[in-house]
Enzyme design. Structure first.
Site, PDB file in Angstrom:
ATOM      1  N   ASP A 182     -45.424   5.950  -5.881  1.00 55.26           N
ATOM      2  CA  ASP A 182     -44.314   5.364  -6.656  1.00 55.26           C
ATOM      3  C   ASP A 182     -44.472   3.846  -6.808  1.00 55.26           C
ATOM      4  O   ASP A 182     -44.517   3.129  -5.815  1.00 55.26           O
ATOM      5  CB  ASP A 182     -43.019   5.714  -5.893  1.00 55.26           C
ATOM      6  CG  ASP A 182     -41.761   5.107  -6.496  1.00 55.26           C
ATOM      7  OD1 ASP A 182     -41.838   4.482  -7.568  1.00 55.26           O
ATOM      8  OD2 ASP A 182     -40.685   5.279  -5.876  1.00 55.26           O
TER       9      ASP A 182
ATOM     10  N   HIS B  77     -36.275   2.762  -4.223  1.00 55.63           N
ATOM     11  CA  HIS B  77     -37.743   2.734  -4.304  1.00 55.63           C
ATOM     12  C   HIS B  77     -38.330   1.716  -3.330  1.00 55.63           C
ATOM     13  O   HIS B  77     -37.738   0.668  -3.062  1.00 55.63           O
ATOM     14  CB  HIS B  77     -38.182   2.390  -5.729  1.00 55.63           C
ATOM     15  CG  HIS B  77     -37.711   3.386  -6.744  1.00 55.63           C
ATOM     16  ND1 HIS B  77     -38.412   4.536  -7.032  1.00 55.63           N
ATOM     17  CD2 HIS B  77     -36.594   3.427  -7.509  1.00 55.63           C
ATOM     18  CE1 HIS B  77     -37.753   5.232  -7.951  1.00 55.63           C
ATOM     19  NE2 HIS B  77     -36.644   4.583  -8.256  1.00 55.63           N
TER      20      HIS B  77
HETATM   21 ZN    ZN Z   1     -37.982   8.734 -10.765  1.00 56.18          ZN
HETATM   22 ZN    ZN Z   2     -35.737   9.295  -8.367  1.00 53.94          ZN
END
Ligand code: ZN
Ligand code: ZN
Length: 586
Positions: free
Chosen positions: A198, A372
């Site tokens: 990510d 994130h």
């Molecule tokens: Zn996402």
């Molecule tokens: Zn997500």
């Protein structure tokens, strides 16, 4: 049986169909010989140029045309950019969907909304479980994210070990106490061939704050507040919702929900046991007025300034139950998704103008924490897994590039880092990895009930319509002879009533074109229309500097058989036709 040497070993293909160069519509295809495994199937929101489009989904054609066995779709978590396109895929193929309880609960809600009966395809997994799917083996590993039940995937195929992090952060004090399974990541680390990770927050140094920090901030803000409180956050951020309920309860406030997705997701999360609503706290939005201002909290959708959302309607004074008043405290417990900033600021300004005090990340710390991982967390993943090859995923180009730099810093060889785009094909086996080919990975637009029927031409027309409007030239013709008209109608171009000179002159020019065609013996209506478009277009541009869409409509005024009496078959001078067969052509 001859052993296949590593050299001749078939390659596993990894093909992102969405999610690279963008934050949205994540979908990755893993293909080995005649089998396909799909990771996530998300949607994204249309950009400003896509007029009238509801959603953008990946182009599924590669998956549908391959004549290969699609073993399954495995879902990392229940966010729209990971599950939003699934109903459209399941409409095309019957393929089992593996996900955790909450992910499947949210998928089921989407399928119910579309009245699609696909329950037979849903396969619930428990975190930690290993699923065998043809030649693929998938292990679901717990991670932390802005939605509960989120997973990273450990995939084995053809002797290769792959980790797809999904969306994640490392939260040592998550609301549900379930910390990302770093122990498992450390166990499998060392021998990982490929990492897909990510990149959303790759540009941010340090660590992403814990969700608990937001809870503490909310608790503090609620405690000292004498006013009515309105909080907006992502409906799917159930841990945030949980903390807002707790802060309300601890401060003797009732809580009302506003916005369809907020009501829906709270219901699903509560039913599945992901949300514990303290007793006697939840009230109906209609009952808010029965309580004193310092006794209520309203939790609403609209954190992204979405035009139809509840908060946007409140800010515009159009919400049925809630009128913003002086002294209201509005907490924006979310950050803008790139691209939404302008809409959000518009809502914030309107709220301020109505006398509300708006608390958001610009003026108040820790009203939101991202889901994130920031740079230090990303580095930890590299040091645990020590991947041989690396592909940054889930991010705009600048985020992917930053993440690639981090990978190199963390010891991944520069030639082993692949900066891919949607459609690029990474081929990998135990010996090598290469990214030399690409497939067509476009987008499919969803507009109302239509999926994929709107393309570039329609979008261009919508754009032109939105910029300059339309001008129609209607005439009735008998063969190539003008019978009636031209009548000029315009919408969104000029105000007709105040532009009679322009309209009359336009009609004259159009008439001139048709008479000239008659003289020159031009009979083909297509040619006549082209001439009308060009000459009228030139004139209008000269006069106004604008390029409206010009739409000539020629109606056939050929008398109908057996109706030859006087008057019949003649078009009236208003462009209407009586007793004539009218064929419209555009
Ligand atoms: Zn996402
Ligand atoms: Zn997500």
């Amino acid at each position: 049986m001859a052993r296949i040497s590593a050299k001749n070993m078939p390659m596993l293909k990894v093909i992102p169909l969405g999610g690279l160069g963008e934050v949205g519509k994540n979908m990755t295809v893993l293909e080995y010989e005649d089998e396909i495994l799909i990771v996530d199937c998300g949607m994204s929101f249309p950009d400003d140029e896509m007029f009238g489009i509801d959603a953008v989904i990946p182009d599924f054609n590669y998956v549908l045309d391959q004549n290969k066995t699609v073993r399954a779709v495995v879902i990392t978590h229940g966010h729209e950019d990971h599950i939003g396109a699934l109903p459209f895929l399941l409409d095309k193929i019957d393929v089992p969907v593996y996900g955790t309880k909450l992910s499947l609960g949210l998928i089921q809600r989407k399928l119910d909304e579309k009245m699609m009966d696909k329950a037979r395809l849903m396969r619930q997994v428990t975190i930690g479980e290993v699923i065998k799917l043809g030649r693929f083996e998938v292990e679901f590993i717990r991670n932390n994210h802005s939605i509960a039940d989120s997973c990273s995937l450990f995939i084995k195929c053809a002797g290769l070990k792959i980790v797809h992090t999904g969306d994640f952060k490392i939260d040592y004090t998550p609301v549900d106490g379930e910390v990302i399974d770093l122990q498992r990541l450390a166990e499998i680390g060392g021998g990982i061939d490929l990492l897909l990770s990510d990149s959303t927050n790759a540009e941010y140094p340090g660590n992403t704050p814990s969700e608990k920090k937001v809870g503490n901030t909310l608790m503090e803000l609620f405690r000292g507040c004498k006013s009515r409180i309105i909080v907006t956050s992502f409906a799917s951020n159930i841990h945030r919702t949980q903390q807002i309920f707790q802060a309300a309860s601890a401060n003797n406030r009732k809580l009302a929900l506003s916005g369809r997705s907020m009501l829906n997701i709270v219901k699903v999360a509560q039913e599945l046991g992901y949300l514990k609503i303290p007793e006697d706290v939840l009230i109906d939005i209609k009952d808010v007025k029965k309580y004193k201002d310092n006794k209520v909290v309203i939790l609403t959708t609209g954190s992204q300034g979405e035009p139809m959302s509840a908060l946007t309607r409140m800010a515009a004074g159009e919400h049925r139950q809630i009128q913003i008043k002086s002294g209201d405290v509005v907490i924006m417990s979310a950050n803008p998704i790139p691209g939404n900033e302008k809409m959000i600021i518009d809502v914030v300004n309107k709220l301020f103008a109505l006398g509300a005090q708006v608390l958001y990340s610009k003026n108040t710390e820790n009203v939101h924490a991202s889901g994130h991982a920031s740079q230090e967390e990303l580095k930890l993943i590299f040091s645990l897994l020590k991947p041989k090859y690396f592909v940054p995923v889930h991010g705009e180009v600048k985020m992917l590039i930053k993440h690639a730099e981090i990978a190199k810093e963390m010891g991944v060889r520069a030639s082993n880092v692949f900066l891919m785009q949607n459609g690029d094909v990474l081929e990998i086996n135990k010996r090598e990895a290469k990214c030399e080919n690409a497939i067509n990975a476009g987008i499919t637009l969803v507009d109302g009930l239509g999926v994929g029927d709107i393309g570039n031409i329609v979008l261009k027309e919508r754009k032109a319509l939105s910029q300059f409007g339309i001008l129609m030239i209607a005439v009735a013709m008998d063969k190539n002879r003008l019978v009636s008209g031209p009548d000029i109608i315009s919408r969104g171009f000029v105000y007709m009533r105040e532009s009679s000179d322009l309209i009359n002159k336009t009609a004259q020019i159009a008439k001139g074109v048709i008479l000239q065609c008659e003289k020159d013996g031009i009979k083909d209506w297509v040619d006549i229309k082209t001439k009308l478009k060009n000459q009228v277009g030139d004139y209008l541009y000269e006069q106004t500097g604008r390029n409206p869409i010009i739409l000539p409509i020629i109606m056939s005024a050929t008398p109908a058989a057996g109706q030859q009496s006087a008057g019949a078959g003649r078009a009236t001078n208003k462009g209407e036709t009586r007793n004539v067969r009218v064929r419209q052509s555009q």
